[in-house]
Motif scaffolding. Structure first.
Motif, PDB file in Angstrom:
ATOM      1  N   LYS A  24       7.172 -11.017  -3.633  1.00 20.54           N
ATOM      2  CA  LYS A  24       6.059 -11.566  -2.857  1.00 20.54           C
ATOM      3  C   LYS A  24       6.165 -11.282  -1.360  1.00 20.54           C
ATOM      4  O   LYS A  24       5.506 -11.931  -0.560  1.00 20.54           O
ATOM      5  CB  LYS A  24       5.969 -13.076  -3.093  1.00 20.54           C
ATOM      6  N   TRP A  25       6.984 -10.309  -1.018  1.00 19.11           N
ATOM      7  CA  TRP A  25       7.121  -9.913   0.384  1.00 19.11           C
ATOM      8  C   TRP A  25       6.461  -8.561   0.603  1.00 19.11           C
ATOM      9  O   TRP A  25       6.597  -7.664  -0.220  1.00 19.11           O
ATOM     10  CB  TRP A  25       8.598  -9.850   0.781  1.00 19.11           C
ATOM     11  N   ARG A  26       5.752  -8.431   1.707  1.00 23.82           N
ATOM     12  CA  ARG A  26       5.076  -7.189   2.042  1.00 23.82           C
ATOM     13  C   ARG A  26       5.525  -6.706   3.417  1.00 23.82           C
ATOM     14  O   ARG A  26       5.632  -7.502   4.359  1.00 23.82           O
ATOM     15  CB  ARG A  26       3.551  -7.375   2.045  1.00 23.82           C
ATOM     16  N   TRP A  27       5.784  -5.414   3.516  1.00 21.70           N
ATOM     17  CA  TRP A  27       6.194  -4.822   4.789  1.00 21.70           C
ATOM     18  C   TRP A  27       4.955  -4.522   5.611  1.00 21.70           C
ATOM     19  O   TRP A  27       4.037  -3.845   5.146  1.00 21.70           O
ATOM     20  CB  TRP A  27       6.999  -3.554   4.556  1.00 21.70           C
ATOM     21  N   GLU A  28       4.915  -5.034   6.844  1.00 18.59           N
ATOM     22  CA  GLU A  28       3.796  -4.792   7.746  1.00 18.59           C
ATOM     23  C   GLU A  28       4.309  -4.185   9.041  1.00 18.59           C
ATOM     24  O   GLU A  28       5.305  -4.655   9.602  1.00 18.59           O
ATOM     25  CB  GLU A  28       3.036  -6.092   8.047  1.00 18.59           C
ATOM     26  N   ALA A  29       3.640  -3.126   9.504  1.00 20.79           N
ATOM     27  CA  ALA A  29       4.012  -2.502  10.770  1.00 20.79           C
ATOM     28  C   ALA A  29       3.581  -3.384  11.929  1.00 20.79           C
ATOM     29  O   ALA A  29       2.626  -4.163  11.825  1.00 20.79           O
ATOM     30  CB  ALA A  29       3.353  -1.123  10.886  1.00 20.79           C
ATOM     31  N   ASN A  30       4.295  -3.259  13.040  1.00 19.40           N
ATOM     32  CA  ASN A  30       3.988  -4.082  14.210  1.00 19.40           C
ATOM     33  C   ASN A  30       2.676  -3.704  14.876  1.00 19.40           C
ATOM     34  O   ASN A  30       1.966  -4.569  15.391  1.00 19.40           O
ATOM     35  CB  ASN A  30       5.128  -3.975  15.239  1.00 19.40           C
ATOM     36  N   ASP A  31       2.347  -2.426  14.883  1.00 17.92           N
ATOM     37  CA  ASP A  31       1.261  -1.959  15.747  1.00 17.92           C
ATOM     38  C   ASP A  31       0.101  -1.296  15.021  1.00 17.92           C
ATOM     39  O   ASP A  31      -0.749  -0.692  15.655  1.00 17.92           O
ATOM     40  CB  ASP A  31       1.827  -0.982  16.789  1.00 17.92           C
ATOM     41  N   CYS A  32       0.067  -1.379  13.696  1.00 22.52           N
ATOM     42  CA  CYS A  32      -1.065  -0.788  12.971  1.00 22.52           C
ATOM     43  C   CYS A  32      -1.081  -1.313  11.550  1.00 22.52           C
ATOM     44  O   CYS A  32      -0.128  -1.955  11.091  1.00 22.52           O
ATOM     45  CB  CYS A  32      -0.990   0.738  12.975  1.00 22.52           C
ATOM     46  N   GLU A  33      -2.148  -1.017  10.844  1.00 21.96           N
ATOM     47  CA  GLU A  33      -2.266  -1.349   9.434  1.00 21.96           C
ATOM     48  C   GLU A  33      -1.747  -0.174   8.610  1.00 21.96           C
ATOM     49  O   GLU A  33      -2.186   0.959   8.801  1.00 21.96           O
ATOM     50  CB  GLU A  33      -3.725  -1.631   9.075  1.00 21.96           C
ATOM     51  N   ILE A  34      -0.833  -0.442   7.707  1.00 26.05           N
ATOM     52  CA  ILE A  34      -0.338   0.599   6.811  1.00 26.05           C
ATOM     53  C   ILE A  34      -1.362   0.788   5.698  1.00 26.05           C
ATOM     54  O   ILE A  34      -1.770  -0.182   5.056  1.00 26.05           O
ATOM     55  CB  ILE A  34       1.032   0.209   6.230  1.00 26.05           C
ATOM     56  N   PRO A  35      -1.819   2.018   5.459  1.00 30.72           N
ATOM     57  CA  PRO A  35      -2.806   2.243   4.395  1.00 30.72           C
ATOM     58  C   PRO A  35      -2.322   1.709   3.048  1.00 30.72           C
ATOM     59  O   PRO A  35      -1.151   1.829   2.699  1.00 30.72           O
ATOM     60  CB  PRO A  35      -2.950   3.770   4.368  1.00 30.72           C
ATOM     61  N   VAL A  36      -3.223   1.123   2.288  1.00 29.22           N
ATOM     62  CA  VAL A  36      -2.900   0.585   0.973  1.00 29.22           C
ATOM     63  C   VAL A  36      -2.635   1.728   0.002  1.00 29.22           C
ATOM     64  O   VAL A  36      -3.390   2.704  -0.047  1.00 29.22           O
ATOM     65  CB  VAL A  36      -4.050  -0.306   0.452  1.00 29.22           C
ATOM     66  N   PHE A  37      -1.558   1.617  -0.749  1.00 36.31           N
ATOM     67  CA  PHE A  37      -1.208   2.660  -1.710  1.00 36.31           C
ATOM     68  C   PHE A  37      -2.270   2.751  -2.795  1.00 36.31           C
ATOM     69  O   PHE A  37      -2.707   1.739  -3.357  1.00 36.31           O
ATOM     70  CB  PHE A  37       0.156   2.369  -2.337  1.00 36.31           C
ATOM     71  N   ASN A  38      -2.671   3.979  -3.110  1.00 34.62           N
ATOM     72  CA  ASN A  38      -3.660   4.225  -4.144  1.00 34.62           C
ATOM     73  C   ASN A  38      -3.142   5.363  -5.019  1.00 34.62           C
ATOM     74  O   ASN A  38      -3.101   6.520  -4.597  1.00 34.62           O
ATOM     75  CB  ASN A  38      -5.011   4.605  -3.511  1.00 34.62           C
ATOM     76  N   GLY A  39      -2.710   5.020  -6.231  1.00 32.16           N
ATOM     77  CA  GLY A  39      -2.090   6.005  -7.100  1.00 32.16           C
ATOM     78  C   GLY A  39      -3.012   7.146  -7.475  1.00 32.16           C
ATOM     79  O   GLY A  39      -2.612   8.317  -7.461  1.00 32.16           O
ATOM     80  N   LYS A  40      -4.259   6.842  -7.807  1.00 30.03           N
ATOM     81  CA  LYS A  40      -5.203   7.901  -8.181  1.00 30.03           C
ATOM     82  C   LYS A  40      -5.503   8.815  -7.003  1.00 30.03           C
ATOM     83  O   LYS A  40      -5.648  10.040  -7.164  1.00 30.03           O
ATOM     84  CB  LYS A  40      -6.487   7.274  -8.716  1.00 30.03           C
ATOM     85  N   ASP A  41      -5.586   8.223  -5.809  1.00 28.32           N
ATOM     86  CA  ASP A  41      -5.829   9.041  -4.624  1.00 28.32           C
ATOM     87  C   ASP A  41      -4.644   9.974  -4.371  1.00 28.32           C
ATOM     88  O   ASP A  41      -4.822  11.147  -4.035  1.00 28.32           O
ATOM     89  CB  ASP A  41      -6.065   8.146  -3.409  1.00 28.32           C
ATOM     90  N   MET A  42      -3.433   9.460  -4.560  1.00 27.58           N
ATOM     91  CA  MET A  42      -2.246  10.295  -4.357  1.00 27.58           C
ATOM     92  C   MET A  42      -2.217  11.438  -5.370  1.00 27.58           C
ATOM     93  O   MET A  42      -1.915  12.592  -5.018  1.00 27.58           O
ATOM     94  CB  MET A  42      -0.979   9.452  -4.465  1.00 27.58           C
ATOM     95  N   LEU A  43      -2.541  11.132  -6.610  1.00 21.22           N
ATOM     96  CA  LEU A  43      -2.577  12.176  -7.634  1.00 21.22           C
ATOM     97  C   LEU A  43      -3.617  13.243  -7.309  1.00 21.22           C
ATOM     98  O   LEU A  43      -3.361  14.444  -7.462  1.00 21.22           O
ATOM     99  CB  LEU A  43      -2.888  11.542  -8.992  1.00 21.22           C
TER     100      LEU A  43
END
Length: 408
Positions: free
Chosen positions: A113-132
């Motif tokens: 239940k922990w999520r890594w967040e960058a200090n200075d921007c939004e990290i793009p949400v992982f999308n498996g189909k987009d990566m494929l």
């Protein structure tokens, strides 16, 4: 002209001033009450975390504005509402037994239940189909030790959960230490090559000894050529002491050397890898990453091990011990490359807080039986190096996805 004010006028002014003062007092007092009530209500809100008595983020956001965002500089944020992981390791065929913590009986889910967040921007949400889709007709290879295999399993599960399993091909080749996952509809593969030193570890040397050859790349390097994305790592096996040390002799420029400092050997070996990248990899066709050292939560003090931890390490006292000298060496070496040649997937900071996310004793199916028959859990060698899946390596792959396809 002399201005005269009568007693009646003075009384009217005094009365008006008093009324204004009262109104101001009432407004300010009401505002203060509202603020106090809001604070009181906030302080009385229940904490949703079942095993935590605090709600916090690990790491302090940097208030300075940066022109470029560093997605590896951030903090872990507790997200109790995120109840579902990206995939179920019990249904993913690529997870080794020792990484499938819940399948082996781990009862808690807090570490998911922990999520890594960058200090200075939004990290793009992982999308498996987009990566494929972006990697259609391409090869992704991960090369290194079992921590990179841990990452390969995570990536295979993330992508596998995005498409029907009937459209997947899996091979495990024991002759060539290689794992191969293919999304057939995309003609895209994710491969893992076992090479913990990246250079050659000769098990059949004419001397009869195991020899680490610092100026010769791993024999399976001929299969790396032509990949579109390469992710390397090396470090853990270089620092194993005593009987865990993997070589008897070092070979360099044709000479056997019995004694060489670990730091010198590591730097020499990594220069051999770097020279191969410069000579054999076209940065216009291939994106190369070096993944930094993953923190190990195992020290000479048993109570600092991971096996009995259920919360993040908030202070350095409980933070990971890792060979910082190796971090310094590889970071110096990578600086010699342009960013188009080698990118640094710097997961060292984010992993060092995650003392609770290792398999520990849940690397064993029969952990209950094992723990019942020993008073010293450390003798069971709980796994404080690898990571439960789903878990921390999923974050590594989400940052890989962001680094590959987004200009951050």
């Amino acid at each position: 002209m002399e201005l005269k004010i009568s007693m009646y006028d003075s009384w009217k002014l005094l009365t008006l001033g008093t009324l204004v003062g009262c109104l101001l007092f009432l407004v300010l007092d009401k505002t203060h009450q509202n603020i106090s009530l809001s604070i009181a209500r906030f302080a009385s809100l229940p904490i949703k975390a079942s095993n935590f008595n605090i709600n916090y983020s690990v790491g302090i956001p940097n208030e300075k504005t940066k022109q470029n965002c560093n997605i590896f500089d951030g903090r872990w944020v507790y997200k109790p509402e995120d109840r579902n992981a990206s995939y179920d390791a019990r249904n993913c065929p690529f997870v080794e037994e020792k990484m499938s913590c819940h399948k082996n009986g781990r009862p808690d889910f807090e570490f998911l239940k922990w999520r890594w967040e960058a200090n200075d921007c939004e990290i793009p949400v992982f999308n498996g189909k987009d990566m494929l889709e972006r990697l259609r007709n391409k090869r992704v290879i991960l090369v290194g030790d079992s921590l990179n295999r841990n990452m390969w399993e995570s990536l295979a599960c993330l992508l596998h959960s995005s498409i029907p399993s009937s459209n997947v091909q899996l091979r495990d080749n024991s002759k060539v230490p290689r794992l191969f996952w293919k999304a057939k509809d995309y003609n895209m593969t994710v491969e893992f090559y076992w090479s913990p030193f990246l250079v050659d570890l000769n098990l059949n040397h004419e001397s009869g000894k195991t020899v680490l050859v610092l100026d010769k790349l791993s024999p399976n390097s001929e299969m790396w050529t032509g990949a579109d994305v390469m992710v390397f790592n090396s470090g853990f096996w270089w620092v194993q002491p005593g009987s865990a040390k993997r070589w008897d002799y070092i070979e360099y420029k044709g000479k056997l050397i019995q004694e060489m400092s670990m730091e010198q050997a590591y730097e020499t070996g990594m220069k051999t890898w770097a020279n191969w990248i410069e000579k054999n990899v076209d940065p216009n066709k291939t994106t190369v990453f070096f993944r930094s050292i993953s923190a190990e939560h195992k020290t000479k003090t048993p109570e600092k091990w991971c096996y009995n931890k259920t919360k993040l390490a908030l202070v350095d006292y409980y933070a990971a011990v890792y060979p910082k000298i190796l971090v310094d060496i590889i970071e110096r070496l990578i600086k010699r490359f342009s960013k188009s040649q080698v990118k640094y997937l710097n997961i060292t900071k984010l992993s060092r807080y995650r003392i609770e996310a290792h398999p520990g004793i849940y690397r064993y199916k029969d952990w209950k039986n094992l723990t019942e028959h020993t008073d010293d859990i450390v003798t069971l060698r709980p796994d404080c190096s690898h990571w439960c899946l789903p878990g921390v390596p999923d974050t590594w792959n989400k940052l890989l996805y962001a680094s590959l396809f987004f200009d951050l």
